[in-house]
Design an enzyme around this catalytic site. Structure first.
Site, PDB file in Angstrom:
ATOM      1  N   GLY A 153       0.793  -0.932  -0.044  1.00  0.00           N
ATOM      2  CA  GLY A 153       0.081  -0.197   0.002  1.00  0.00           C
ATOM      3  C   GLY A 153       0.550   1.714   0.202  1.00  0.00           C
ATOM      4  O   GLY A 153       1.853   1.565   0.955  1.00  0.00           O
TER       5      GLY A 153
ATOM      6  N   GLY B 270      -0.056   4.167   0.069  1.00  0.00           N
ATOM      7  CA  GLY B 270      -1.397   5.338   0.056  1.00  0.00           C
ATOM      8  C   GLY B 270      -0.481   6.426   1.622  1.00  0.00           C
ATOM      9  O   GLY B 270       0.968   6.143   1.574  1.00  0.00           O
ATOM     10  N   PHE B 271      -1.178   7.439   2.577  1.00  0.00           N
ATOM     11  CA  PHE B 271      -0.598   7.843   2.513  1.00  0.00           C
ATOM     12  C   PHE B 271       0.856   7.493   4.150  1.00  0.00           C
ATOM     13  O   PHE B 271       1.754   7.750   4.370  1.00  0.00           O
ATOM     14  CB  PHE B 271      -1.339   8.909   3.694  1.00  0.00           C
TER      15      PHE B 271
ATOM     16  N   VAL C 170      -1.943  -7.370  -3.443  1.00  0.00           N
ATOM     17  CA  VAL C 170      -1.274  -8.261  -2.486  1.00  0.00           C
ATOM     18  C   VAL C 170      -3.364  -9.087  -2.427  1.00  0.00           C
ATOM     19  O   VAL C 170      -3.689  -8.850  -1.834  1.00  0.00           O
ATOM     20  CB  VAL C 170      -1.107  -7.731  -1.493  1.00  0.00           C
TER      21      VAL C 170
ATOM     22  N   GLU D  32     -18.201  18.774   1.728  1.00  0.00           N
ATOM     23  CA  GLU D  32     -17.273  19.264   0.837  1.00  0.00           C
ATOM     24  C   GLU D  32     -18.119  19.191  -0.657  1.00  0.00           C
ATOM     25  O   GLU D  32     -17.287  19.925  -1.702  1.00  0.00           O
ATOM     26  CB  GLU D  32     -15.427  18.895   0.728  1.00  0.00           C
TER      27      GLU D  32
ATOM     28  N   ALA E  82      -5.754  11.129   7.547  1.00  0.00           N
ATOM     29  CA  ALA E  82      -4.458  11.156   6.952  1.00  0.00           C
ATOM     30  C   ALA E  82      -3.313  11.059   8.055  1.00  0.00           C
ATOM     31  O   ALA E  82      -2.773  10.095   8.074  1.00  0.00           O
ATOM     32  CB  ALA E  82      -4.343  11.979   6.340  1.00  0.00           C
ATOM     33  N   GLN E  83      -3.630  12.203   8.945  1.00  0.00           N
ATOM     34  CA  GLN E  83      -2.758  12.126  10.015  1.00  0.00           C
ATOM     35  C   GLN E  83      -2.070  10.642  11.359  1.00  0.00           C
ATOM     36  O   GLN E  83      -0.599  10.662  10.840  1.00  0.00           O
ATOM     37  CB  GLN E  83      -2.778  13.813  11.038  1.00  0.00           C
TER      38      GLN E  83
HETATM   39  C1  LIG Z   1     -12.893  11.184  -0.752  1.00  0.00           C
HETATM   40  C2  LIG Z   1     -12.191  11.047   0.571  1.00  0.00           C
HETATM   41  C3  LIG Z   1     -12.079  12.140   1.391  1.00  0.00           C
HETATM   42  C4  LIG Z   1     -11.400  12.177   1.937  1.00  0.00           C
HETATM   43  N1  LIG Z   1     -10.192  12.952   3.046  1.00  0.00           N
HETATM   44  C5  LIG Z   1      -9.698  13.755   4.060  1.00  0.00           C
HETATM   45  C6  LIG Z   1      -9.463  14.645   4.619  1.00  0.00           C
HETATM   46  O1  LIG Z   1     -10.337  15.751   4.443  1.00  0.00           O
HETATM   47  N2  LIG Z   1      -8.555  14.487   5.878  1.00  0.00           N
HETATM   48  C7  LIG Z   1      -8.007  13.546   5.906  1.00  0.00           C
HETATM   49  O2  LIG Z   1      -7.057  13.359   7.148  1.00  0.00           O
HETATM   50  N3  LIG Z   1      -8.314  12.086   5.639  1.00  0.00           N
HETATM   51  C8  LIG Z   1      -9.201  12.807   4.480  1.00  0.00           C
HETATM   52  N4  LIG Z   1      -9.674  11.071   4.641  1.00  0.00           N
HETATM   53  C9  LIG Z   1      -8.717   9.961   4.718  1.00  0.00           C
HETATM   54  C10 LIG Z   1      -7.326   9.514   4.207  1.00  0.00           C
HETATM   55  O3  LIG Z   1      -7.380   9.855   2.547  1.00  0.00           O
HETATM   56  C11 LIG Z   1      -7.819   8.431   4.864  1.00  0.00           C
HETATM   57  O4  LIG Z   1      -7.843   7.987   6.319  1.00  0.00           O
HETATM   58  C12 LIG Z   1      -5.742   8.252   4.503  1.00  0.00           C
HETATM   59  O5  LIG Z   1      -5.916   7.986   3.037  1.00  0.00           O
HETATM   60  C13 LIG Z   1      -5.316   6.897   4.589  1.00  0.00           C
HETATM   61  O6  LIG Z   1      -3.872   5.873   4.854  1.00  0.00           O
HETATM   62  P1  LIG Z   1      -3.962   5.086   4.435  1.00  0.00           P
HETATM   63  O7  LIG Z   1      -2.059   4.708   4.052  1.00  0.00           O
HETATM   64  O8  LIG Z   1      -4.126   3.826   5.746  1.00  0.00           O
HETATM   65  O9  LIG Z   1      -4.289   4.339   3.189  1.00  0.00           O
HETATM   66  P2  LIG Z   1      -4.233   4.541   1.975  1.00  0.00           P
HETATM   67  O10 LIG Z   1      -4.644   5.959   1.762  1.00  0.00           O
HETATM   68  O11 LIG Z   1      -5.990   4.724   1.244  1.00  0.00           O
HETATM   69  O12 LIG Z   1      -3.697   4.023   0.952  1.00  0.00           O
HETATM   70  C14 LIG Z   1      -4.218   2.114   0.406  1.00  0.00           C
HETATM   71  C15 LIG Z   1      -3.285   1.759  -0.631  1.00  0.00           C
HETATM   72  O13 LIG Z   1      -3.187   0.926  -0.446  1.00  0.00           O
HETATM   73  C16 LIG Z   1      -3.379   0.020  -2.002  1.00  0.00           C
HETATM   74  N5  LIG Z   1      -4.004  -0.982  -1.950  1.00  0.00           N
HETATM   75  C17 LIG Z   1      -5.086  -1.879  -0.845  1.00  0.00           C
HETATM   76  N6  LIG Z   1      -5.198  -2.602  -0.847  1.00  0.00           N
HETATM   77  C18 LIG Z   1      -4.040  -3.336  -2.494  1.00  0.00           C
HETATM   78  C19 LIG Z   1      -3.833  -4.539  -2.128  1.00  0.00           C
HETATM   79  N7  LIG Z   1      -5.183  -5.760  -1.707  1.00  0.00           N
HETATM   80  N8  LIG Z   1      -2.371  -4.875  -2.296  1.00  0.00           N
HETATM   81  C20 LIG Z   1      -1.849  -4.290  -3.321  1.00  0.00           C
HETATM   82  N9  LIG Z   1      -2.346  -2.508  -3.133  1.00  0.00           N
HETATM   83  C21 LIG Z   1      -3.925  -2.251  -2.010  1.00  0.00           C
HETATM   84  C22 LIG Z   1      -4.389   1.299  -2.520  1.00  0.00           C
HETATM   85  O14 LIG Z   1      -4.005   1.586  -3.417  1.00  0.00           O
HETATM   86  C23 LIG Z   1      -3.975   2.541  -2.398  1.00  0.00           C
HETATM   87  O15 LIG Z   1      -3.029   2.986  -2.555  1.00  0.00           O
HETATM   88  C24 LIG Z   1     -10.727  12.146   2.749  1.00  0.00           C
HETATM   89  C25 LIG Z   1     -10.506   9.962   2.504  1.00  0.00           C
HETATM   90  C26 LIG Z   1     -11.377  10.040   0.887  1.00  0.00           C
HETATM   91  C27 LIG Z   1     -11.736   8.463   0.910  1.00  0.00           C
END
Ligand SMILES: Cc1cc2nc3c(=O)[nH]c(=O)nc-3n(C[C@H](O)[C@H](O)[C@H](O)COP(=O)(O)OP(=O)(O)OC[C@H]3O[C@@H](n4cnc5c(N)ncnc54)[C@H](O)[C@@H]3O)c2cc1C
Length: 425
Positions: A15, A17-18, A83, A174, A322-323
């Protein structure tokens, strides 16, 4: 997977993501081999997805190539793959492109949209969790405008111009504000053959107020801002069914709409293979300790939205924003090096920097620990924080330019149906 052998321990991070990228950056050129796996080749800045859906930004200004993030990290490899399973006995993860062995495994797979088991809603409504989904919404909105312009049937036209957003959290609020801007500023200019007052935006929230995770003050202000933009806010209202046209709720509110956008919640997306009980039911998140170790495993970690860390201050886990993801990723990067060196790891503690949401082109609400405020200044703070949080200098410049242009011209420049959306019937 063609990853070269290394004398250093291998950390596989699932993953980008953040959480994932925050950890990857921490391990840049450290004595570990890092393999980052993601099913997309880019990182998504999810907080601005709603601006892609509402034609305010192009998708490439909120997405960033994962390979570009790691280009200076000689110890890091990226593989584009999904995965599917973890086999901890063999210490391998199974992916769509083959198996890879790990010494340490980090699961940072985030969440997916939660339809609460309602199949009709799942197949008929529009989720907004990924860039392609945001583009689907953009296309559908614009296609509806085009169809409405050639429809003589009043009821059919109203259903095309009725937009229902389910979920009054920050995403729903939003998005409702941004769609209202389309109604107020774009429709009268681009579609002078349509009557803008035929367009209705309904925001449905199950609890008693919008923005339930924020302060009461923020909820009241944002509801006032939304109403001023013409959004119809329905609290204590949840959707029971949607057949693609008729929206049924728990109240006597019945709506007809071709577009229901589902922003009512998320659920974790764990990977199968770990022992029973590691994933907490309902939340679908891995239960972790304060070092982010998944319960029952010393070398498997979960980070961000997918991790459920119960602490005294957060007995139900950290908010899925995100934080916590960024902060956990950063700390685990340091902790894994300590673990490898046999040194004690540091416990995670969340530093809440506050929360915010924007409503329309110049209003926002901000909740800080000591101070809560709303209005124009809050919007300015919101813009600054989001600009600075975007990954990549180019993206910041493009978004800044777009926002300035849109603000001055009351415009949303990305009103393009690049890939038409076809509703499944
Ligand atoms: C529409 C929306 C608006 C938001 N607005 C805000 C905001 O204003 N402020 C804020 O703080 N938070 C906001 N959030 C929440 C924030 O985006 C999440 O809390 C944050 O992205 C979590 O980070 P993460 O790394 O845990 O997961 P994610 O950022 O979701 O990353 C997960 C990653 O894992 C990958 N992945 C998943 N499953 C698999 C797999 N089986 N195999 C390979 N790759 C995989 C995905 O492709 C992705 O790149 C928002 C979320 C959404 C959906």
């Amino acid at each position: 997977m063609n990853i070269p052998a290394s004398k250093n321990p291998r950390v596989v991070i699932v993953g980008g993501g953040f959480a994932g990228i925050s950890m990857v950056k921490q391990l840049a050129n450290k004595p570990v081999q890092v393999v980052l796996i993601d099913k997309h080749n880019y990182h998504t800045f999810q907080p601005l997805l709603y601006q892609v859906s509402s034609s305010g930004l192009e998708p490439d200004s909120i997405a960033y190539p994962l390979r570009k993030i790691i280009k200076k990290q000689k110890n890091t490899f990226f593989r584009l793959a999904e995965v599917n399973n973890i086999n901890h006995e063999a210490r391998v993860v199974q992916t769509s492109i083959g198996e890879i062995a790990y010494d340490y495994l980090v699961i940072a797979t985030g969440t997916k949209t939660n339809f609460f088991g309602n199949k009709a809603i799942e197949s008929n409504s529009m989720p907004m969790k990924t860039v392609p989904q945001a583009l689907n919404i953009r296309s559908l909105i614009l296609q509806n405008f085009e169809k409405a312009a050639i429809t003589n049937d009043k009821e059919a036209r109203e259903a095309l111009l009725n937009f229902v957003i389910v979920g009054g959290g920050p995403t729903g609020v939003e998005l409702a504000g941004a769609i209202a801007e389309l109604k107020n500023n774009i429709l009268p200019r681009d579609y002078h053959d349509l009557n803008a007052s035929d367009m209705q935006i309904h925001l449905l929230e199950g609890s008693a107020r919008v923005l339930p995770p924020m302060s009461k003050q923020a909820s009241e202000k944002s509801e006032k801002f939304l109403k001023a933009l013409g959004v119809k806010v329905h609290c204590n209202t949840f959707v029971k069914d949607y057949d693609g046209l008729k929206v049924t709720t728990n109240t006597d509110l019945k709506l007809e709409s071709e577009t229901v956008i589902w922003a009512a919640g998320v659920t974790g997306s764990p990977v199968s293979g770990l022992q029973e009980g590691t994933v907490v039911e309902r939340a679908n998140r891995y239960l972790v300790n304060q070092y982010n170790q998944v319960q029952g495993y010393d070398t498997i970690f979960a980070l961000g939205d997918i991790a459920l860390m119960k602490t005294e201050a957060y007995p139900k886990g950290h908010p899925q924003v995100a934080q916590p993801a960024i902060q956990q990723g950063k700390l685990l990067g340091k902790n894994i090096l300590k673990l490898i060196e046999g040194k004690p790891m540091k416990k995670f503690e969340y530093h809440d920097k506050g929360s915010m949401a924007t409503i329309g082109r110049n209003k926002a609400v901000v909740d800080l620990k000591a101070y809560k405020f709303g209005g124009f200044f809050a919007w300015f703070v919101w813009m600054f924080v989001h600009l600075m949080s975007l990954v990549g200098f180019r993206n910041r410049v493009i978004v800044f330019f777009n926002w300035t242009y849109n603000y001055i011209n009351f415009d949303k420049a990305a009103r393009l149906i690049i890939r038409p959306f076809h509703k499944s019937k």
